[in-house]
Design an enzyme around this catalytic site. Sequence first.
Site, mmCIF file in Angstrom:
data_model
loop_
_atom_site.group_PDB
_atom_site.id
_atom_site.type_symbol
_atom_site.label_atom_id
_atom_site.label_comp_id
_atom_site.label_asym_id
_atom_site.label_seq_id
_atom_site.Cartn_x
_atom_site.Cartn_y
_atom_site.Cartn_z
ATOM 1 N N ASP A 92 21.204 15.514 -17.681
ATOM 2 C CA ASP A 92 21.917 16.667 -17.144
ATOM 3 C C ASP A 92 20.839 17.687 -16.776
ATOM 4 O OD1 ASP A 92 23.266 18.939 -16.639
ATOM 5 O OD2 ASP A 92 24.429 18.977 -18.503
ATOM 6 N N LYS A 147 12.207 19.992 1.851
ATOM 7 C CA LYS A 147 12.763 21.099 2.597
ATOM 8 C C LYS A 147 14.285 21.029 2.546
ATOM 9 C CE LYS A 147 14.074 20.755 7.024
ATOM 10 N NZ LYS A 147 15.126 19.775 7.233
ATOM 11 N N HIS A 177 8.613 16.160 6.620
ATOM 12 C CA HIS A 177 8.319 14.747 6.918
ATOM 13 C C HIS A 177 7.698 14.560 8.300
ATOM 14 C CE1 HIS A 177 12.329 14.687 8.868
ATOM 15 N NE2 HIS A 177 11.916 13.611 9.496
ATOM 16 N N LYS A 181 4.523 11.700 10.340
ATOM 17 C CA LYS A 181 4.783 10.835 11.501
ATOM 18 C C LYS A 181 3.465 10.500 12.201
ATOM 19 C CE LYS A 181 9.433 12.493 12.547
ATOM 20 N NZ LYS A 181 10.356 11.360 12.636
ATOM 21 N N GLU A 215 18.072 15.405 19.535
ATOM 22 C CA GLU A 215 18.731 14.351 18.758
ATOM 23 C C GLU A 215 20.092 14.071 19.384
ATOM 24 O OE1 GLU A 215 18.081 14.597 14.259
ATOM 25 O OE2 GLU A 215 18.173 16.673 14.916
ATOM 26 N N ASP A 234 17.146 24.413 9.957
ATOM 27 C CA ASP A 234 17.042 22.974 9.686
ATOM 28 C C ASP A 234 15.851 22.335 10.419
ATOM 29 O OD1 ASP A 234 18.022 20.560 8.530
ATOM 30 O OD2 ASP A 234 18.928 19.994 10.432
ATOM 31 N N HIS A 239 9.971 21.823 11.100
ATOM 32 C CA HIS A 239 9.390 20.756 11.930
ATOM 33 C C HIS A 239 8.743 21.285 13.213
ATOM 34 C CE1 HIS A 239 11.407 18.293 9.078
ATOM 35 N NE2 HIS A 239 12.575 18.228 9.674
ATOM 36 N N LYS A 339 21.230 19.237 18.457
ATOM 37 C CA LYS A 339 22.024 18.056 18.080
ATOM 38 C C LYS A 339 22.912 17.698 19.273
ATOM 39 C CE LYS A 339 21.062 18.440 13.535
ATOM 40 N NZ LYS A 339 19.755 17.868 13.183
HETATM 41 C C1 BG6 Z 1 15.767 16.622 8.942
HETATM 42 C C2 BG6 Z 1 16.975 17.462 9.321
HETATM 43 O O1 BG6 Z 1 14.801 17.403 8.311
HETATM 44 O O2 BG6 Z 1 15.214 16.028 10.114
HETATM 45 C C3 BG6 Z 1 17.991 16.634 10.073
HETATM 46 O O3 BG6 Z 1 17.556 18.004 8.156
HETATM 47 C C4 BG6 Z 1 17.357 15.933 11.251
HETATM 48 O O4 BG6 Z 1 19.074 17.442 10.519
HETATM 49 C C5 BG6 Z 1 16.111 15.179 10.806
HETATM 50 O O5 BG6 Z 1 18.321 15.048 11.821
HETATM 51 C C6 BG6 Z 1 15.364 14.611 12.003
HETATM 52 O O6 BG6 Z 1 14.346 13.775 11.547
HETATM 53 P P1 BG6 Z 1 13.782 12.599 12.447
HETATM 54 O O7 BG6 Z 1 12.667 12.013 11.644
HETATM 55 O O8 BG6 Z 1 14.905 11.651 12.687
HETATM 56 O O9 BG6 Z 1 13.314 13.228 13.723
#
Ligand code: BG6
Length: 489
Positions: A92, A147, A177, A181, A215, A234, A239, A339
């Site tokens: 927990d 994040k 992330h 890449k 995206e 986001d 990013h 998006k």
């Molecule tokens: C994430 C976001 O950090 O990155 C998502 O929270 C997004 O909303 C994603 O879709 C995109 O990552 P990638 O690697 O698919 O470009």
Amino acid sequence: MNNSNNQTASEIVIFGALGDLSRRKLLPALYQLEVCGLINEASRIVGVAKPEHDIEAFKTTVIDNLHKFVKEKIDDKVLTRFINRLVYQVLDFKDSNSFTKLADTLAAGNSTRIYYFSTSPVIYGDICKGLNHANLIQPKDRVVMEKPIGHSLASSIAINNQVSDYFNENQTYRIDHYLGKETVLNLLVLRFANSLFSNNWDRNSIDHVQITVAESVGIEGRWGFYDDAGQMRDMVQNHLLQILSLLAMEPPADLSAESVRIEKLKVVKALKTIDKDNIKEKAVRGQYSDGFLEGSAVPGYLNEEGAKENSYTETFVAIKAEIDNWRWTGVPFYLRTGKRMPKKHSEIVVHFKKPPHNIFKDSYSDLPANKLTIRLQPDEGVELQMMNKIPGIASQMRIQENKLDLSFSDTYQDQRVVDAYERLMLEILNGNQSLFVSRDEVEAAWIWADSIIDAWKASGEAPKPYAAGSWGPVSSISLIARDNRQWVE
Ligand code: BG6
């Protein structure tokens, strides 16, 4: 960035081990490192979660998810080795006393503990308290945070403080992330291993830069999280600013975390403020409405599952970012992300300046500028658009715009594209912080982003609608057209 397997044995403790990120990304990434023989043989993976699973049920879940999320065929021998590393601990997170159970589970030996917080940031503080209560933090241990770190500068400071009460900055790994890449990392190589570019990378040679991260997906059932965040928090605050920083930073002294982070930070700090006085001119926010993607009807944001009747949350952002420093004054960086755009497509286009004088007017009245396109994903590659003579005997010189195209899939046919999390996991195991974001960077990014978010809020205006499956609202076209430029489609 060290790929060698010189790591010490670790206890990789994943909080939220049954969550989406862990199942889709973290465990598959660790499995791939196992395939490559890059995990110390004495290391263990300790899944920590609330559900009362036993270890066998946990192992079965992990195996099912590896079959689902690892693209390559699973190797049975490697799988057995990997599964033997797994341990499961029910906990927990909010009850510090329950962490003594974790203390019993973790090896008493000399292992480095890697605490991966794959949970909501709201409970990072509780986890730290629990670990401390059970005497589970040693100076060599590491903590990994996902994040978004906060929702604003204030909340990010609060979260970072909760963690820094127990872990030093050199123990803290903040994930973005995009920094794992391949193509984002290749920006360093492109810029600093090619004098062709490094010598022409400034306001004297470059007219402007476009960064698009599009995206096709919508919010993927994450209404609750997304509506509170929006595309600015986001994607842009992290990013896109990371990509921008790597593109615009001064050459670091070396590839160490310290050198790279300092240069990236300077870029974010030099970004011109966008606030209520210039928001209309510099930034556009949009929200997708009902539309069509790849021939099928898709619902608008306000018709997504779980949607509130009304929401001003943006699903698209376009910004004219300007860096107020010696190298970049007068060179706009146009950022665009959304998006439900027509396709998943991320690229950087560097538009060089046109030649100052045209001696080929008879063949080409208006010489185009060279363009360097860095395709981040999918179809990773680098492309350079340039002018060339059309071969032939005709007395009049005929010229044409052509491209040099370095497609990664053609050039490196026998290389697997490594997932960002694999690289980042390896760097964490090896104790290298270069690909992680410093606290200063996160906070500088929030200062810039908060000002834009506040200005939108103060305006009281709704985001501009755009049909799902389109490239964003019309006003994003005007944003760049006002400068006599246009988005590359
Ligand atoms: C994430 C976001 O950090 O990155 C998502 O929270 C997004 O909303 C994603 O879709 C995109 O990552 P990638 O690697 O698919 O470009």
